[in-house]
Motif scaffolding. Structure first.
Motif, PDB file in Angstrom:
ATOM      1  N   ALA A 121      11.850 -27.562 -34.253  1.00 53.95           N
ATOM      2  CA  ALA A 121      10.769 -27.013 -33.433  1.00 53.95           C
ATOM      3  C   ALA A 121      11.310 -26.140 -32.310  1.00 53.95           C
ATOM      4  CB  ALA A 121       9.923 -28.146 -32.862  1.00 53.95           C
ATOM      5  N   GLN A 122      12.433 -26.557 -31.709  1.00 49.99           N
ATOM      6  CA  GLN A 122      13.001 -25.746 -30.632  1.00 49.99           C
ATOM      7  C   GLN A 122      13.548 -24.428 -31.172  1.00 49.99           C
ATOM      8  OE1 GLN A 122      14.990 -27.552 -27.318  1.00 49.99           O
ATOM      9  NE2 GLN A 122      16.715 -26.123 -27.430  1.00 49.99           N
ATOM     10  N   LEU A 123      14.133 -24.469 -32.353  1.00 46.55           N
ATOM     11  CA  LEU A 123      14.742 -23.266 -32.919  1.00 46.55           C
ATOM     12  C   LEU A 123      13.707 -22.295 -33.460  1.00 46.55           C
ATOM     13  CD1 LEU A 123      17.404 -21.836 -33.657  1.00 46.55           C
ATOM     14  CD2 LEU A 123      17.373 -23.091 -35.820  1.00 46.55           C
ATOM     15  N   TRP A 124      12.679 -22.813 -34.159  1.00 49.70           N
ATOM     16  CA  TRP A 124      11.768 -21.953 -34.897  1.00 49.70           C
ATOM     17  C   TRP A 124      10.311 -22.033 -34.444  1.00 49.70           C
ATOM     18  CZ3 TRP A 124      15.185 -24.495 -38.789  1.00 49.70           C
ATOM     19  CH2 TRP A 124      16.198 -23.636 -39.233  1.00 49.70           C
ATOM     20  N   GLY A 125       9.966 -22.949 -33.540  1.00 50.36           N
ATOM     21  CA  GLY A 125       8.600 -23.028 -33.045  1.00 50.36           C
ATOM     22  C   GLY A 125       7.595 -23.390 -34.124  1.00 50.36           C
ATOM     23  N   ARG A 126       6.445 -22.746 -34.116  1.00 48.50           N
ATOM     24  CA  ARG A 126       5.344 -23.079 -35.028  1.00 48.50           C
ATOM     25  C   ARG A 126       5.763 -22.964 -36.493  1.00 48.50           C
ATOM     26  NH1 ARG A 126      -0.904 -20.916 -34.609  1.00 48.50           N
ATOM     27  NH2 ARG A 126      -1.571 -21.550 -36.710  1.00 48.50           N
ATOM     28  N   ALA A 127       6.640 -22.033 -36.807  1.00 49.08           N
ATOM     29  CA  ALA A 127       7.060 -21.838 -38.197  1.00 49.08           C
ATOM     30  C   ALA A 127       7.681 -23.100 -38.777  1.00 49.08           C
ATOM     31  CB  ALA A 127       8.046 -20.675 -38.298  1.00 49.08           C
ATOM     32  N   TRP A 128       8.306 -23.916 -37.923  1.00 52.73           N
ATOM     33  CA  TRP A 128       8.912 -25.149 -38.423  1.00 52.73           C
ATOM     34  C   TRP A 128       7.864 -26.081 -39.040  1.00 52.73           C
ATOM     35  CZ3 TRP A 128      12.896 -27.437 -40.248  1.00 52.73           C
ATOM     36  CH2 TRP A 128      12.930 -28.836 -40.316  1.00 52.73           C
TER      37      TRP A 128
END
Length: 317
Positions: free
Chosen positions: A69-76
């Motif tokens: 979630a921290q790396l990719w946000g909503r896309a995760w």
């Protein structure tokens, strides 16, 4: 968005995102299948050479969720994928840490690893979002597999066998059967990484979403209603697992359909493995998620294994 999803303390270096040390909880002591206890039961596990009941592999997926979630946000949450080879078992009380190596610029896939305090590797694999240009950890592993030779337990299982489509659902207080004798609410009370996204509607989709580790439970929920023709009783464990969201997230109390296909058979000195790909459909018959699972059955747990091997192949294994 990602900053408020989890309260997990994440250490960031130039190369990686590193989660905190956690002690996952064992919730499958009472699991049964084929009318016998499983590898998560202390007595059964000890008979097979383990110290006690093991923690189910996908339990560890929760520790990677804050990192993704921290790396990719909503896309995760919508197109995230974890692809992992389980390297060693974990017991309740042991501390483990999730490590996600940052992807190279312009790529959407990276390496993941989980370790114990003494450095023992629990799992390794890949994390990604969307359609990565490189093979996932298990796609690469599948491509290198040698076919299962001299099967005994899996002698009636064939590659390309497809089960019937089954409907599944996960409500908060629904006990998920003999395979998973607990509810989502009970899991959320002890999950290593809690999030308001899991229990309420205050998220971009306006509905509670199912944690990735519990997607494994949802997808396997009715698997014993349409089992593979494997010999038993015998004890199996997850050796490799990949969960991919295609059109996620998946929601609490929503009806889905699942369909399983055997995509490979492999083996080792101690196990025979059936690799199954589960495709998950929404009400419009759109694929919303997939799971690749290697269920490795332990030869020593099948009482007549040696005798049946001799009958089939005329020599000792």
């Amino acid at each position: 968005m990602a900053a408020n999803v989890f309260e997990t303390e994440i250490t960031e270096t130039a190369e990686a995102l590193i989660g905190p040390w956690r002690q996952p909880r064992q919730m499958l002591q009472a699991q049964t299948y084929d009318a016998h206890a499983s590898i998560h039961d202390d007595a059964t596990a000890q008979k097979l050479g383990f110290k006690g009941g093991t923690i189910e592999g996908p339990t560890h997926f929760s520790q990677f969720a804050p990192l993704g979630a921290q790396l990719w946000g909503r896309a995760w949450f919508e197109t995230g994928c974890l692809s992992a080879h389980y390297r060693s078992v974990c017991y309740e009380g042991e501390e483990v840490q999730a490590i996600l190596s940052k992807p190279l610029p312009g790529t959407s896939q990276c390496q993941i690893q989980m370790v114990k305090r003494d450095g023992t590797e629990v799992l390794r694999g890949t994390a990604s979002v969307g359609e990565p240009h490189a093979a996932t950890a298990l796609e690469a592993r599948l491509a290198e597999l040698k076919p299962l030779a001299d099967p005994v337990i899996l002698r009636d299982v064939k590659v390309a066998q497809t089960g019937r489509r089954q409907t599944v659902r996960m409500a908060f207080d629904q006990t998920m059967g003999d395979l998973y004798p607990f509810s989502l609410r009970q899991k959320l009370a002890v999950i290593t990484e809690s999030s308001p996204y899991y229990s309420g509607a205050d998220n971009p989709w306006g509905r509670p979403i199912i944690p990735m580790e519990m997607l494994s439970v949802l997808f396997q929920y009715r698997s014993k209603d349409d089992p593979l023709p494997a010999k038993g009783p015998a004890v199996g464990l997850f050796a490799d697992q990949e969960i991919r969201l295609v059109k996620g997230p998946l929601f609490v109390d929503e009806e889905y359909a699942v369909e399983r296909e055997v995509v490979a058979l492999s083996g080792s000195r101690r196990t025979e493995s059936a690799w199954a790909r589960t495709r998950v459909f929404d009400k419009a018959s759109t694929v919303v998620a997939t799971m690749l699972l290697n269920m490795a059955t332990m030869k020593d747990s099948y009482a007549p294994y040696a005798e049946e091997y001799r009958q089939l192949y005329g020599a000792g294994r």
